[in-house]
Design an enzyme around this catalytic site. Structure first.
Site, short mmCIF file in Angstrom:
data_model
loop_
_atom_site.label_atom_id
_atom_site.label_comp_id
_atom_site.label_asym_id
_atom_site.label_seq_id
_atom_site.Cartn_x
_atom_site.Cartn_y
_atom_site.Cartn_z
N SER A 138 0.86 -1.19 0.00
CA SER A 138 0.00 0.00 0.00
C SER A 138 0.89 1.23 0.00
CB SER A 138 -0.89 0.02 1.25
OG SER A 138 -1.56 1.27 1.39
N TYR A 151 -2.09 -1.16 10.50
CA TYR A 151 -2.15 -1.55 9.09
C TYR A 151 -0.99 -0.93 8.32
CZ TYR A 151 -3.76 -1.61 4.22
OH TYR A 151 -3.83 -1.78 2.86
#
Length: 251
Positions: A138, A151
């Site tokens: 990401s 995360y």
């Protein structure tokens, strides 16, 4: 990466980016096998894409990973592409007490899972002439989102692992790819209707186009400004650092 005539295993292929990649690669003439924990989602994808296959997998469970890896090697001996895509994203409270279940499940799914899955298949992949290991990370691994600190940290850690593995496999037939999405309209963080997020079909189309090149980092245009924050010479520096260490320990 060649875009056809591969045998591809994609974790987290029942929805979102995983499903989008699976369907796009399936249409390009690849044998695609998807996995996930939700059988109903897997069944829906298979029904919509005749010829695709699926296997249930708990990416947080070592026994499940090893069992699926053995099954894949037996049933699909030409398997040459692994895409570690499964992941979860939940808001947390870095300024206060972190829920331990959230911490454990996020790290197990997003970091330990891909490492374990790759570990279970890497020796098989080394035997293939044209093999790839892909990881969906990401842009938050480069520029963390404080509301999802755990995360973001797992994606940063996975990016670091990717660079190390790429270096260690540099003389093998296995190429290591990193797909680093921007904000995309998926189920993660209820983003399916988010106007500022990139439409999933646009993301998949642009990602497939980059996959078809020699790029090690698969970045759509929207992801590039955040990736650039880490510095354009990052991998060259990392490679030089590791090469010097190898020479030092070889003395």
């Amino acid at each position: 990466m060649k875009l056809s005539n591969n045998t591809i295993f994609i974790t987290g292929g029942g929805s979102g980016i995983g499903r989008g990649l699976a369907e796009a690669l399936h249409k390009l003439g690849n044998q695609v096998i998807i996995s996930g924990r939700r059988k109903s989602h897997l069944d829906a994808v298979i029904a919509a894409n005749p010829g695709m296959a699926a296997v249930e997998l708990d990416i947080t469970n070592t026994a499940s990973i090893n069992s699926v890896a053995n099954q894949l090697i037996t049933d699909y001996p030409t398997l040459n592409v692994l895409i570690n895509n499964a992941g979860i994203m939940l808001p947390d409270t870095a300024a206060g007490a972190i829920d331990d279940e959230l911490l454990t499940s996020t790290i197990s799914t997003n970091l330990m899972g891909p490492i374990r899955m790759t570990s279970a298949l890497v020796d098989h992949l080394k035997k293939q002439d044209d093999a790839y290991i892909g990881y969906t990370t990401s842009v938050l691994g480069f520029v963390p989102m404080a509301l999802t600190a755990v995360y973001s940290a797992t994606k940063a850690a996975l990016h670091s692992y990717v660079m190390s593995q790429r270096f260690m496999l540099r003389d093998s037939s296995v190429k290591v790819l990193e797909i680093a999405p921007p904000w995309v309209r998926t189920e993660l963080m209820n983003s399916s209707e988010a106007e500022l997020a990139m439409p999933l079909d646009e993301f998949i189309a642009e990602t497939i186009a980059v996959l078809g090149t020699d790029a090690q980092e698969v970045l759509v245009e929207r992801a590039q400004p955040l990736r650039a924050n880490a510095g354009p010479n990052e991998h060259g520096f990392v490679n030089q650092f590791n090469q010097q260490l190898l020479e030092l320990y070889a003395e």
